[in-house]
Design a protein around this motif. Structure first.
Motif, PDB file in Angstrom:
ATOM      1  N   SER A  16       0.828  -1.207   0.000  1.00 26.77           N
ATOM      2  CA  SER A  16       0.000   0.000   0.000  1.00 26.77           C
ATOM      3  C   SER A  16       0.863   1.259   0.000  1.00 26.77           C
ATOM      4  N   ALA A  17       2.116   1.132   0.439  1.00 22.53           N
ATOM      5  CA  ALA A  17       3.004   2.304   0.461  1.00 22.53           C
ATOM      6  C   ALA A  17       3.203   2.867  -0.939  1.00 22.53           C
ATOM      7  N   LEU A  18       3.292   1.970  -1.918  1.00 23.17           N
ATOM      8  CA  LEU A  18       3.466   2.430  -3.304  1.00 23.17           C
ATOM      9  C   LEU A  18       2.219   3.180  -3.776  1.00 23.17           C
ATOM     10  N   ILE A  19       1.050   2.585  -3.497  1.00 27.60           N
ATOM     11  CA  ILE A  19      -0.215   3.180  -3.936  1.00 27.60           C
ATOM     12  C   ILE A  19      -0.453   4.515  -3.228  1.00 27.60           C
ATOM     13  N   ASN A  20      -0.117   4.542  -1.938  1.00 26.46           N
ATOM     14  CA  ASN A  20      -0.425   5.729  -1.133  1.00 26.46           C
ATOM     15  C   ASN A  20       0.705   6.749  -1.077  1.00 26.46           C
ATOM     16  N   GLN A  21       1.668   6.581  -1.949  1.00 24.53           N
ATOM     17  CA  GLN A  21       2.748   7.571  -2.103  1.00 24.53           C
ATOM     18  C   GLN A  21       3.486   7.860  -0.797  1.00 24.53           C
ATOM     19  N   GLN A  22       3.832   6.787  -0.090  1.00 31.26           N
ATOM     20  CA  GLN A  22       4.587   6.967   1.149  1.00 31.26           C
ATOM     21  C   GLN A  22       6.096   6.921   0.928  1.00 31.26           C
ATOM     22  N   PHE A  23       6.529   6.605  -0.298  1.00 32.94           N
ATOM     23  CA  PHE A  23       7.958   6.617  -0.590  1.00 32.94           C
ATOM     24  C   PHE A  23       8.371   7.972  -1.135  1.00 32.94           C
ATOM     25  N   ARG A  24       9.619   8.330  -0.877  1.00 33.98           N
ATOM     26  CA  ARG A  24      10.213   9.482  -1.544  1.00 33.98           C
ATOM     27  C   ARG A  24      11.697   9.205  -1.705  1.00 33.98           C
ATOM     28  N   LEU A  25      12.338   9.997  -2.526  1.00 34.56           N
ATOM     29  CA  LEU A  25      13.785   9.871  -2.667  1.00 34.56           C
ATOM     30  C   LEU A  25      14.452  11.054  -1.992  1.00 34.56           C
ATOM     31  N   VAL A  26      15.573  10.789  -1.348  1.00 37.50           N
ATOM     32  CA  VAL A  26      16.462  11.858  -0.895  1.00 37.50           C
ATOM     33  C   VAL A  26      17.748  11.722  -1.714  1.00 37.50           C
ATOM     34  N   TYR A  27      18.522  12.799  -1.756  1.00 35.91           N
ATOM     35  CA  TYR A  27      19.650  12.842  -2.690  1.00 35.91           C
ATOM     36  C   TYR A  27      20.919  13.233  -1.957  1.00 35.91           C
ATOM     37  N   GLN A  28      21.918  12.348  -2.008  1.00 35.13           N
ATOM     38  CA  GLN A  28      23.188  12.674  -1.348  1.00 35.13           C
ATOM     39  C   GLN A  28      24.213  13.148  -2.384  1.00 35.13           C
ATOM     40  N   PRO A  29      24.790  14.345  -2.166  1.00 29.16           N
ATOM     41  CA  PRO A  29      25.796  14.866  -3.086  1.00 29.16           C
ATOM     42  C   PRO A  29      27.028  13.976  -3.165  1.00 29.16           C
ATOM     43  N   GLN A  30      27.581  13.894  -4.372  1.00 31.54           N
ATOM     44  CA  GLN A  30      28.872  13.252  -4.623  1.00 31.54           C
ATOM     45  C   GLN A  30      29.814  14.379  -5.043  1.00 31.54           C
ATOM     46  N   ILE A  31      31.023  14.368  -4.487  1.00 33.78           N
ATOM     47  CA  ILE A  31      31.912  15.529  -4.521  1.00 33.78           C
ATOM     48  C   ILE A  31      33.248  15.155  -5.164  1.00 33.78           C
ATOM     49  N   ALA A  32      33.823  16.083  -5.947  1.00 39.04           N
ATOM     50  CA  ALA A  32      35.200  15.886  -6.421  1.00 39.04           C
ATOM     51  C   ALA A  32      36.137  16.279  -5.280  1.00 39.04           C
ATOM     52  N   LEU A  33      37.001  15.347  -4.857  1.00 40.29           N
ATOM     53  CA  LEU A  33      37.829  15.599  -3.670  1.00 40.29           C
ATOM     54  C   LEU A  33      38.779  16.789  -3.846  1.00 40.29           C
ATOM     55  N   SER A  34      39.309  16.988  -5.060  1.00 38.89           N
ATOM     56  CA  SER A  34      40.325  18.036  -5.231  1.00 38.89           C
ATOM     57  C   SER A  34      39.711  19.435  -5.260  1.00 38.89           C
ATOM     58  N   THR A  35      38.493  19.564  -5.774  1.00 41.72           N
ATOM     59  CA  THR A  35      37.880  20.897  -5.897  1.00 41.72           C
ATOM     60  C   THR A  35      36.708  21.092  -4.939  1.00 41.72           C
ATOM     61  N   GLN A  36      36.243  20.018  -4.313  1.00 44.00           N
ATOM     62  CA  GLN A  36      35.055  20.024  -3.457  1.00 44.00           C
ATOM     63  C   GLN A  36      33.786  20.375  -4.231  1.00 44.00           C
ATOM     64  N   LYS A  37      33.846  20.243  -5.544  1.00 49.14           N
ATOM     65  CA  LYS A  37      32.653  20.562  -6.341  1.00 49.14           C
ATOM     66  C   LYS A  37      31.728  19.362  -6.474  1.00 49.14           C
ATOM     67  N   LEU A  38      30.454  19.699  -6.687  1.00 44.69           N
ATOM     68  CA  LEU A  38      29.426  18.673  -6.877  1.00 44.69           C
ATOM     69  C   LEU A  38      29.629  17.957  -8.205  1.00 44.69           C
ATOM     70  N   ILE A  39      29.589  16.599  -8.182  1.00 50.55           N
ATOM     71  CA  ILE A  39      29.677  15.873  -9.455  1.00 50.55           C
ATOM     72  C   ILE A  39      28.447  14.996  -9.703  1.00 50.55           C
ATOM     73  N   GLY A  40      27.580  14.873  -8.721  1.00 50.20           N
ATOM     74  CA  GLY A  40      26.387  14.046  -8.918  1.00 50.20           C
ATOM     75  C   GLY A  40      25.636  13.857  -7.613  1.00 50.20           C
ATOM     76  N   PHE A  41      24.510  13.158  -7.703  1.00 57.69           N
ATOM     77  CA  PHE A  41      23.726  12.797  -6.515  1.00 57.69           C
ATOM     78  C   PHE A  41      23.422  11.305  -6.555  1.00 57.69           C
ATOM     79  N   GLU A  42      23.400  10.685  -5.373  1.00 54.11           N
ATOM     80  CA  GLU A  42      22.822   9.338  -5.281  1.00 54.11           C
ATOM     81  C   GLU A  42      21.401   9.463  -4.740  1.00 54.11           C
ATOM     82  N   ALA A  43      20.455   8.826  -5.423  1.00 47.64           N
ATOM     83  CA  ALA A  43      19.066   8.812  -4.965  1.00 47.64           C
ATOM     84  C   ALA A  43      18.885   7.677  -3.952  1.00 47.64           C
TER      85      ALA A  43
END
Ligand code: C2E
Ligand code: CA
Ligand code: CA
Ligand code: CA
Length: 277
Positions: free
Chosen positions: A32-59
């Motif tokens: 019922s969680a799928l039907i009732n929209q109880q799931f969501r995604l959160v996004y964790q940043p992935q970082i380039a170590l040398s520049t500390q810049k964002l290179i992507g997100f993991e869902a």
């Protein structure tokens, strides 16, 4: 003696029945969680170590249960895999990540790849690769290569899983090997999969600057990644010392609480504005 024994058995049976009921409830609730929209995604940043810049997100999947509140993935994903419900949940997660990526792009935010976790079970479905490719083909061309899939090593045992991976790779979908360095690695298979990145498991990174044994294992696996010409994302980086050590070893990318906890999708919008990739 005997009375105590019977009492014990009765308690045990009650316990088993309670367990069975809980499992049935969990299965019902997951459906019922799928039907009732109880799931969501959160996004964790992935970082380039040398520049500390964002290179992507993991869902990452989150479940808000109406009575029990937030339930962590480790408390329901194994069960969702046992019952097969993970396949429907996984389809939902892919669609959701695609929808949110499209929305961020349409809002004029900078574009970075989003990687979505794929269960071993999904790869064993013969139509899985085609259904992913079909979904991605519905996207504008510039978005297509920005959905990556995270696979785990346990998936490599089945022939159907290998065929799925080959089809995904042939369609140029970026594939990351998740949890690398845990358990059994079939290196000859790994080298043939057309992966784009290896994700080093948190257990390898934990306390690595102070742990000689971890350092040796980590260095050896990094040499291996280099030989296979695969870029590495170190997972679970929690301290600046860990980040520094990894940078010195030539690791390009990292993910972990030291840089950022997983973000709600509304927070991603702000994060993207403030952290231009
Ligand atoms: P994973 O794929 O290895 O994801 C990384 C986990 O580490 C996430 O836990 C993340 O929140 C956590 N993490 C990130 N940085 C740190 C850190 O610095 N320290 C520590 N201690 N932990 C950190 P989460 O979100 O609880 O997910 C747990 C697992 O559940 C994931 O491990 C993945 O195997 C599974 N999972 C999550 N979402 C999905 C999904 O959509 N589909 C499938 N099949 N599995 C999923
Ligand atoms: Ca993952
Ligand atoms: Ca992982
Ligand atoms: Ca993991």
């Amino acid at each position: 003696g005997k009375a105590l024994g019977r009492g014990h058995i009765r308690r045990f049976e009650t316990h088993m029945a309670t367990q069975a009921v809980r499992q049935l409830e969990l299965e019902r609730d997951l459906r019922s969680a799928l039907i009732n929209q109880q799931f969501r995604l959160v996004y964790q940043p992935q970082i380039a170590l040398s520049t500390q810049k964002l290179i992507g997100f993991e869902a990452l999947l989150r479940w808000h249960h109406p009575e029990r509140g937030e339930i962590r993935p480790c408390d329901f994903i194994p069960f969702a895999e046992q019952t097969g419900i993970i396949c429907a949940i996984g389809e939902w997660a892919l669609d959701q990540a695609i929808a949110e990526l499209s929305y961020w792009d349409q809002s004029g935010l900078p574009l970075v790849p989003v990687s979505v976790n794929v269960s071993a079970l999904q790869l064993e479905i013969p139509s899985f690769a085609d259904s992913v490719i079909e979904r991605l083909n519905l996207l504008p061309v510039h978005l297509r290569s920005n959905i990556a899939l995270e696979l785990t090593e346990s998936t490599l045992m089945q022939n159907q899983a290998l065929e799925s991976i080959q089809a995904l790779c042939a369609a140029d979908i970026p594939l990351y090997m998740d949890d690398f360095g845990t358990g059994y690695s079939n290196l000859s298979i790994i080298s043939q999969l057309g992966l784009s990145k290896l994700k080093f498991d948190r257990s390898l990174i934990q306390n690595v600057p102070n742990n000689n044994a971890h350092q040796k294992v980590c260095s050896a696996l990094l040499d291996l990644a280099g030989a296979l010409e695969l870029e590495v994302i170190a997972e679970g980086v929690e301290t600046p010392e860990e980040a520094q050590w990894l940078l010195e070893q030539g690791v390009l990318y990292a993910q972990g609480y030291w840089f950022c906890h997983p973000l709600e999708s509304a927070q991603v919008v702000h994060y993207l504005k403030e952290h231009q990739p």
